[in-house]
Design an enzyme around this catalytic site. Structure first.
Site: not given
Ligand code: GLU
Length: 426
Positions: A198-202
């Site tokens: 996801s955006k948060r994880t890259g």
């Protein structure tokens, strides 16, 4: 001739997953003396955007993944129409309104995947397939098959999320009388949380990594480790060396985990491998963008700064955080830091040092150090008593490279000014 393709849809930016697919295709082509084709799959006229096409091409160039041929599906609608008509004429497809639909003949379908070996499908699950939509545009699978066949793609390398499309596509090859290519489905990339990236994880755009100051060598090196390894426990590799040992059969089936810290570490290694000149050249646009450098600047001085900080940064943006105190016009140390380092109690010491430094003609680090040590002795102190408060007063930071090198880079005028300012209102 071995030919592979990367086929992004310009409905969004080029993300890490797409870039990994592009890289593996590119490496496979280079490792085998083959050709790498870039095909923009812009058949969805509503969701495809020109800005995404530009961004994809720019990111590909930045990553160093040059293509031998470039196609756009939006320019090939007449070709898809021609093959749809052929299937209609041969009674392998029928019309439903304006749409053209392929008749599915039930059968067992086997695909041979270079990474996963044999995969079997039962076509009883597959319904008749739309080839051309009623608005005259082809479906993804139909355009993909026609193009892969006409462009003589010998191996389709793509993400695992496309496995379920493969049996449908094989049936289209069969209907068209084309020989199917080989397939290789790359493992998923997951976040550190073992969930979909996801955006948060890259899962951000390649251009975001570029803006954050990652080197293309670092990003490419990290991407190639997502499912593959150059062997011998090697992790930091340049692309040309990696190509030599690249083999698609050595790609893992298991999902790859995207680890931001690992990417940063790999990037750090590539920064260390750069010459000071080259690194300086890469930093200039970042410094200019931030307003730290104008069009004209002292290149030699900048190289000295880069030389001192090169070993400490993991991205180009890190450099700006470390060295802001050398470039900003308005410099101030936070009251909290001043308190913590008891700078208010050092008025006498700072004043003496100012006087002594005033007498230094050639403000290089050796001369500065000599004067500093003499002053410390005169005050009956230890060097460590003053090094830390002075670093804070000059840089606004509690850590950094050698203090005397830092003072030399800051220059005589600013060093003396900041020592004076630090104890001014006390
Ligand atoms: N345009 C498709 C995508 O972006 C390409 C899939 C394929 O490589 O066949 O996912």
């Amino acid at each position: 001739m071995m030919r592979v393709r990367f086929a992004p849809s310009p409905t969004g930016f080029l993300h890490i997953g797409g870039a990994r697919t592009a890289l593996f295709n590119w490496m496979y082509a280079k490792a085998n003396g083959g050709q790498f084709i870039l095909r923009i799959e812009d058949t969805d006229q509503v969701r495809s955007k020109e800005e995404y096409v530009d961004e994809i091409l720019n990111s590909m160039k930045w990553l160093g993944l040059a293509w031998d041929e470039l196609y756009r599906q939006s320019e090939r609608f007449a070709i898809y129409r021609e093959y749809a008509d052929k299937l209609l004429k041969e009674d392998k497809a029928y019309k439903d309104g304006e749409a053209v639909i392929l008749k599915i003949v039930p059968q067992k379908i086997k695909i041979y995947d270079l990474i996963r070996d044999e995969i079997e499908f039962d076509s009883s699950e597959i319904k008749d397939q739309v080839l051309m939509k009623s608005d005259g545009s082809p479906t993804y699978s139909f355009a993909c098959v026609v193009d892969d066949a006409l462009m003589e793609i010998s191996c389709v390398i793509r993400g695992e999320d496309h496995i379920s499309n493969t049996p449908k596509q094989l049936l289209i090859y069969q209907a068209l009388g084309f020989k199917p290519p080989k397939f290789a489905h790359l493992p998923l990339i997951m976040g550190m949380d073992r969930a979909r990236l996801s955006k948060r994880t890259g899962a951000t755009a390649v251009s975001d990594y570029q803006k954050e100051g990652f080197l293309s060598e670092g990003v490419v090196n990290y991407l190639m480790l997502l499912g593959w390894s150059p062997g011998n426990n090697q992790e930091v590799v340049k692309l040309d060396a990696a190509i030599k040992s690249f083999s698609i059969k050595k790609i893992n089936k298991a999902a790859a985990i995207f680890d931001m810290d690992k990417l940063k570490w790999i990037n750090t290694q590539h920064i260390k491998q750069k010459s000071v000149q080259e690194l300086t050249g890469l930093l200039v646009p970042f410094l200019q963008e931030k307003g730290y450098l104008g069009q004209n600047y002292n290149g030699k001085n900048l190289e000295n700064i880069v030389d001192l900080y090169k070993g400490r940064i993991s991205t180009l943006l890190d450099f700006l955080d470390w060295t802001d105190f050398l470039f900003v016009q308005e410099f101030a140390v936070s009251p909290e830091l001043k308190n913590e380092y008891k700078i208010a109690n050092l008025t006498k010491e700072f004043r003496l040092l100012q006087q002594r430094l005033q007498g230094v003609e050639d403000f290089n680090h050796t001369n500065v150090e000599t004067v500093f040590r003499a002053a410390v002795e005169e005050l009956g102190l230890k060097a460590a008593d003053l090094v830390h408060p002075i670093r804070v007063a000059l840089t606004g930071k509690t850590v950094g490279p050698g203090l005397f090198e830092t003072m030399a880079l800051l220059g005589k005028e600013k060093t003396i000014q900041r020592l004076a300012d630090a104890v001014k209102h006390q």
